[in-house]
Write a protein that holds these residues in place. Sequence first.
Motif, PDB file in Angstrom:
ATOM      1  N   ARG A  62       0.853  -1.194   0.000  1.00 12.58           N
ATOM      2  CA  ARG A  62       0.000   0.000   0.000  1.00 12.58           C
ATOM      3  C   ARG A  62       0.884   1.237   0.000  1.00 12.58           C
ATOM      4  O   ARG A  62       1.930   1.257   0.645  1.00 12.58           O
ATOM      5  CB  ARG A  62      -0.886   0.014   1.259  1.00 12.58           C
ATOM      6  N   TRP A  63       0.423   2.262  -0.743  1.00 15.11           N
ATOM      7  CA  TRP A  63       1.178   3.515  -0.821  1.00 15.11           C
ATOM      8  C   TRP A  63       0.286   4.684  -0.399  1.00 15.11           C
ATOM      9  O   TRP A  63      -0.470   5.211  -1.215  1.00 15.11           O
ATOM     10  CB  TRP A  63       1.705   3.729  -2.239  1.00 15.11           C
ATOM     11  N   PRO A  64       0.365   5.074   0.875  1.00 18.81           N
ATOM     12  CA  PRO A  64      -0.387   6.245   1.320  1.00 18.81           C
ATOM     13  C   PRO A  64       0.310   7.498   0.786  1.00 18.81           C
ATOM     14  O   PRO A  64       1.451   7.771   1.149  1.00 18.81           O
ATOM     15  CB  PRO A  64      -0.301   6.195   2.853  1.00 18.81           C
ATOM     16  N   HIS A  65      -0.373   8.238  -0.101  1.00 16.71           N
ATOM     17  CA  HIS A  65       0.248   9.360  -0.805  1.00 16.71           C
ATOM     18  C   HIS A  65      -0.346  10.660  -0.283  1.00 16.71           C
ATOM     19  O   HIS A  65      -1.556  10.770  -0.090  1.00 16.71           O
ATOM     20  CB  HIS A  65      -0.040   9.208  -2.309  1.00 16.71           C
ATOM     21  N   LYS A  66       0.525  11.653  -0.073  1.00 17.70           N
ATOM     22  CA  LYS A  66       0.086  12.913   0.530  1.00 17.70           C
ATOM     23  C   LYS A  66      -1.016  13.592  -0.269  1.00 17.70           C
ATOM     24  O   LYS A  66      -1.956  14.137   0.306  1.00 17.70           O
ATOM     25  CB  LYS A  66       1.276  13.857   0.696  1.00 17.70           C
ATOM     26  N   GLU A  67      -0.924  13.549  -1.607  1.00 13.28           N
ATOM     27  CA  GLU A  67      -1.940  14.231  -2.421  1.00 13.28           C
ATOM     28  C   GLU A  67      -3.022  13.284  -2.927  1.00 13.28           C
ATOM     29  O   GLU A  67      -4.190  13.647  -3.004  1.00 13.28           O
ATOM     30  CB  GLU A  67      -1.299  14.873  -3.659  1.00 13.28           C
ATOM     31  N   HIS A  68      -2.622  12.068  -3.310  1.00 16.66           N
ATOM     32  CA  HIS A  68      -3.562  11.188  -4.019  1.00 16.66           C
ATOM     33  C   HIS A  68      -4.242  10.170  -3.113  1.00 16.66           C
ATOM     34  O   HIS A  68      -4.919   9.270  -3.617  1.00 16.66           O
ATOM     35  CB  HIS A  68      -2.844  10.470  -5.156  1.00 16.66           C
ATOM     36  N   GLY A  69      -4.032  10.267  -1.802  1.00 22.38           N
ATOM     37  CA  GLY A  69      -4.632   9.267  -0.911  1.00 22.38           C
ATOM     38  C   GLY A  69      -3.937   7.927  -1.058  1.00 22.38           C
ATOM     39  O   GLY A  69      -2.755   7.871  -1.376  1.00 22.38           O
ATOM     40  N   MET A  70      -4.681   6.834  -0.855  1.00 26.33           N
ATOM     41  CA  MET A  70      -4.090   5.506  -0.968  1.00 26.33           C
ATOM     42  C   MET A  70      -3.973   5.127  -2.438  1.00 26.33           C
ATOM     43  O   MET A  70      -4.978   4.952  -3.115  1.00 26.33           O
ATOM     44  CB  MET A  70      -4.986   4.521  -0.203  1.00 26.33           C
ATOM     45  N   VAL A  71      -2.747   5.031  -2.951  1.00 26.34           N
ATOM     46  CA  VAL A  71      -2.561   4.664  -4.352  1.00 26.34           C
ATOM     47  C   VAL A  71      -2.563   3.137  -4.467  1.00 26.34           C
ATOM     48  O   VAL A  71      -1.877   2.450  -3.714  1.00 26.34           O
ATOM     49  CB  VAL A  71      -1.239   5.230  -4.913  1.00 26.34           C
ATOM     50  N   SER A  72      -3.353   2.623  -5.400  1.00 21.59           N
ATOM     51  CA  SER A  72      -3.479   1.175  -5.568  1.00 21.59           C
ATOM     52  C   SER A  72      -2.226   0.569  -6.190  1.00 21.59           C
ATOM     53  O   SER A  72      -1.623   1.161  -7.095  1.00 21.59           O
ATOM     54  CB  SER A  72      -4.689   0.873  -6.458  1.00 21.59           C
ATOM     55  N   PRO A  73      -1.840  -0.627  -5.738  1.00 25.15           N
ATOM     56  CA  PRO A  73      -0.700  -1.303  -6.363  1.00 25.15           C
ATOM     57  C   PRO A  73      -0.936  -1.588  -7.847  1.00 25.15           C
ATOM     58  O   PRO A  73       0.028  -1.680  -8.609  1.00 25.15           O
ATOM     59  CB  PRO A  73      -0.550  -2.601  -5.571  1.00 25.15           C
ATOM     60  N   THR A  74      -2.194  -1.691  -8.259  1.00 24.35           N
ATOM     61  CA  THR A  74      -2.443  -1.909  -9.691  1.00 24.35           C
ATOM     62  C   THR A  74      -2.005  -0.694 -10.513  1.00 24.35           C
ATOM     63  O   THR A  74      -1.769  -0.799 -11.701  1.00 24.35           O
ATOM     64  CB  THR A  74      -3.936  -2.202  -9.981  1.00 24.35           C
ATOM     65  N   VAL A  75      -1.870   0.465  -9.852  1.00 25.26           N
ATOM     66  CA  VAL A  75      -1.383   1.672 -10.523  1.00 25.26           C
ATOM     67  C   VAL A  75       0.141   1.771 -10.446  1.00 25.26           C
ATOM     68  O   VAL A  75       0.812   1.988 -11.455  1.00 25.26           O
ATOM     69  CB  VAL A  75      -2.014   2.940  -9.894  1.00 25.26           C
ATOM     70  N   PHE A  76       0.708   1.586  -9.232  1.00 20.41           N
ATOM     71  CA  PHE A  76       2.145   1.891  -9.116  1.00 20.41           C
ATOM     72  C   PHE A  76       3.072   0.705  -9.391  1.00 20.41           C
ATOM     73  O   PHE A  76       4.219   0.908  -9.772  1.00 20.41           O
ATOM     74  CB  PHE A  76       2.471   2.569  -7.778  1.00 20.41           C
ATOM     75  N   ILE A  77       2.570  -0.531  -9.232  1.00 24.40           N
ATOM     76  CA  ILE A  77       3.450  -1.687  -9.504  1.00 24.40           C
ATOM     77  C   ILE A  77       3.898  -1.716 -10.978  1.00 24.40           C
ATOM     78  O   ILE A  77       5.084  -1.903 -11.264  1.00 24.40           O
ATOM     79  CB  ILE A  77       2.800  -3.024  -9.081  1.00 24.40           C
ATOM     80  N   PRO A  78       2.981  -1.506 -11.939  1.00 21.50           N
ATOM     81  CA  PRO A  78       3.425  -1.509 -13.347  1.00 21.50           C
ATOM     82  C   PRO A  78       4.478  -0.439 -13.632  1.00 21.50           C
ATOM     83  O   PRO A  78       5.407  -0.684 -14.420  1.00 21.50           O
ATOM     84  CB  PRO A  78       2.140  -1.221 -14.129  1.00 21.50           C
TER      85      PRO A  78
END
Length: 275
Positions: A62-78
Amino acid sequence: AKSDGKGAYHFFEPELDAEASRRRRMEIDLRHAIRDGDFELYFQPLFSISQNRVKGFEALMRWPHKEHGMVSPTVFIPIAEESGLIVQLGEWALREACRQAAQWPDDISVAVNISPRQLVADGLATCVTQTLAQTGLPAARLELEITESVFIGNVEKTLKILHSLQALGVRVALDDFGTGYSSLSYLRSFPFNKIKIDQSFVRALGEGDSARAIVRAITTLADALDMETLAEGVETQEWLDTLRSEGCDMIQGYLISRPVPGRDVARLLAVQNGS
Ligand code: C2E
Ligand code: CA
Ligand code: CA
Ligand code: CA
């Protein structure tokens, strides 16, 4: 588009630019987040149908992001995969998962996702060996989940790496089974410990007999090959009942629990296993 070369090119450029710069921005963000240790692991139970208890957990990033909230691994893993950052990120996940799992009861295992690029990068076996030594987690309590896309490319090399990992005593699971176009051939070439049946088949269980027949074929085959089966994305009791009667060994899904933060694992085990 116009055919004067320049015009045709410009026709597509703005959109490609926007997508490319979005990816570049995220890649820079990812680098910073890795440096700052911003990632977290959540854990989702892996539930044995016959034993009626939780046997392990899958670690999910899980990536808790300051601006974008919780970023899904389906977005950042690729994007991590494409930029090569996945190797660092994946090593972090492996260490963190093993560190936490070493605190769990000793009959509870942990499953960690290994991306294709991470698998073929030099030093994964060394990293696993060191991580187990440093955290004190017994090898038998670690399972590595790989997808069949690791076989695209150098099959020989991939098989060699998988064998060397299994030789360490860790288990290897084939993730998202059935989504690729030639899954069956991979079952012949490597002795996976577990097959994870993709959510898409589980979801289709309510829609007639063909999904059910496919699940039955997979569990029959797995039995013959001495592999365990786990169905992903199980959300209803009805799906669980069907999976049980079709010989599936384990399930994972919202019916048992959503992924939870590491600090909630002990409480979840107390409720589910009465321990
Ligand atoms: P996956 O490995 O197939 O993980 C299972 C995904 O299904 C997880 O999504 C989980 O939250 C979701 N899920 C579980 N039960 C249910 C259910 O009952 N219903 C529905 N609708 N979904 C369910 P998540 O956590 O968003 O992860 C997505 C994907 O990101 C993972 O798919 C995996 O491919 C990748 N990923 C996550 N963490 C890591 C990691 O540490 N390393 C690598 N390489 N990939 C990761
Ligand atoms: Ca997985
Ligand atoms: Ca999966
Ligand atoms: Ca079975």
